[in-house]
Design a protein around this motif. Sequence first.
Motif, PDB file in Angstrom:
ATOM      1  N   GLY A 117       5.854   3.347  -3.691  1.00 12.73           N
ATOM      2  CA  GLY A 117       5.841   4.522  -4.548  1.00 12.73           C
ATOM      3  C   GLY A 117       7.190   4.703  -5.211  1.00 12.73           C
ATOM      4  O   GLY A 117       8.211   4.232  -4.723  1.00 12.73           O
ATOM      5  N   ASP A 143      -2.702  -2.864  -9.896  1.00 10.90           N
ATOM      6  CA  ASP A 143      -3.017  -2.499  -8.524  1.00 10.90           C
ATOM      7  C   ASP A 143      -2.507  -3.610  -7.613  1.00 10.90           C
ATOM      8  O   ASP A 143      -3.163  -4.638  -7.451  1.00 10.90           O
ATOM      9  CB  ASP A 143      -4.525  -2.307  -8.369  1.00 10.90           C
ATOM     10  CG  ASP A 143      -4.914  -1.758  -7.017  1.00 10.90           C
ATOM     11  OD1 ASP A 143      -4.130  -1.915  -6.056  1.00 10.90           O
ATOM     12  OD2 ASP A 143      -6.003  -1.165  -6.917  1.00 10.90           O
ATOM     13  N   VAL A 161      -2.180  -3.630  -4.421  1.00 10.94           N
ATOM     14  CA  VAL A 161      -2.926  -3.734  -3.169  1.00 10.94           C
ATOM     15  C   VAL A 161      -4.126  -4.661  -3.339  1.00 10.94           C
ATOM     16  O   VAL A 161      -4.388  -5.534  -2.520  1.00 10.94           O
ATOM     17  CB  VAL A 161      -3.391  -2.343  -2.685  1.00 10.94           C
ATOM     18  CG1 VAL A 161      -4.240  -2.452  -1.439  1.00 10.94           C
ATOM     19  CG2 VAL A 161      -2.186  -1.435  -2.452  1.00 10.94           C
ATOM     20  N   ARG A 210       0.822  -1.214   0.000  1.00  7.43           N
ATOM     21  CA  ARG A 210       0.000   0.000   0.000  1.00  7.43           C
ATOM     22  C   ARG A 210       0.858   1.268   0.000  1.00  7.43           C
ATOM     23  O   ARG A 210       0.450   2.311  -0.489  1.00  7.43           O
ATOM     24  CB  ARG A 210      -0.928  -0.006   1.204  1.00  7.43           C
ATOM     25  CG  ARG A 210      -1.934   1.104   1.212  1.00  7.43           C
ATOM     26  CD  ARG A 210      -2.899   0.981   2.382  1.00  7.43           C
ATOM     27  NE  ARG A 210      -3.593  -0.289   2.447  1.00  7.43           N
ATOM     28  CZ  ARG A 210      -4.678  -0.600   1.736  1.00  7.43           C
ATOM     29  NH1 ARG A 210      -5.193   0.268   0.903  1.00  7.43           N
ATOM     30  NH2 ARG A 210      -5.249  -1.773   1.862  1.00  7.43           N
ATOM     31  N   SER A 211       2.076   1.168   0.512  1.00  5.71           N
ATOM     32  CA  SER A 211       2.947   2.340   0.594  1.00  5.71           C
ATOM     33  C   SER A 211       3.968   2.410  -0.545  1.00  5.71           C
ATOM     34  O   SER A 211       4.784   3.322  -0.579  1.00  5.71           O
ATOM     35  CB  SER A 211       3.679   2.354   1.932  1.00  5.71           C
ATOM     36  OG  SER A 211       4.534   1.230   2.033  1.00  5.71           O
ATOM     37  N   ASP A 241       2.382   4.689  -7.090  1.00  5.23           N
ATOM     38  CA  ASP A 241       1.898   5.590  -6.053  1.00  5.23           C
ATOM     39  C   ASP A 241       0.884   4.826  -5.210  1.00  5.23           C
ATOM     40  O   ASP A 241      -0.127   4.348  -5.742  1.00  5.23           O
ATOM     41  CB  ASP A 241       1.262   6.836  -6.671  1.00  5.23           C
ATOM     42  CG  ASP A 241       0.834   7.855  -5.629  1.00  5.23           C
ATOM     43  OD1 ASP A 241       1.467   7.914  -4.555  1.00  5.23           O
ATOM     44  OD2 ASP A 241      -0.136   8.580  -5.888  1.00  5.23           O
ATOM     45  N   GLU A 242       1.177   4.654  -3.934  1.00  5.85           N
ATOM     46  CA  GLU A 242       0.310   3.936  -3.000  1.00  5.85           C
ATOM     47  C   GLU A 242      -0.064   2.541  -3.495  1.00  5.85           C
ATOM     48  O   GLU A 242      -1.203   2.100  -3.392  1.00  5.85           O
ATOM     49  CB  GLU A 242      -0.931   4.758  -2.683  1.00  5.85           C
ATOM     50  CG  GLU A 242      -0.613   6.062  -1.983  1.00  5.85           C
ATOM     51  CD  GLU A 242      -1.845   6.885  -1.666  1.00  5.85           C
ATOM     52  OE1 GLU A 242      -2.963   6.478  -2.035  1.00  5.85           O
ATOM     53  OE2 GLU A 242      -1.690   7.938  -1.040  1.00  5.85           O
ATOM     54  N   GLY A 243       0.912   1.840  -4.072  1.00  8.65           N
ATOM     55  CA  GLY A 243       0.710   0.468  -4.495  1.00  8.65           C
ATOM     56  C   GLY A 243       0.076   0.287  -5.860  1.00  8.65           C
ATOM     57  O   GLY A 243      -0.124  -0.831  -6.310  1.00  8.65           O
TER      58      GLY A 243
END
Length: 85
Positions: free
Chosen positions: A6, A80, A82, A3-4, A55-57
């Motif tokens: 980047g 994606d 995540v 999730r983080s 960006d954000e996973g």
Amino acid sequence: LLRSLGGDLSLSFGDALLGTRLLDLTGQDVVSWLFADLGEDGPSLKCGVAALSFDEGVGEVDKLIIETTQIQLTGQGSVDLVRNV
């Protein structure tokens, strides 16, 4: 952790063999079909480049080019990590 994720990722390669097991991992019948008649050892890769930004996973594939002795593939899209990993 995903999730983080980047940042930017760039890849380039040349003169390689793409094993058929790697094609099987994609789970895409179209990809396997494109390389179906290229022999036991897989197709000979002439070159390839890929540019991704995360960006954000979530990764955006800005550029994807793979050239073998038989075909040239181009693409773009997103992944994606995540939701899909």
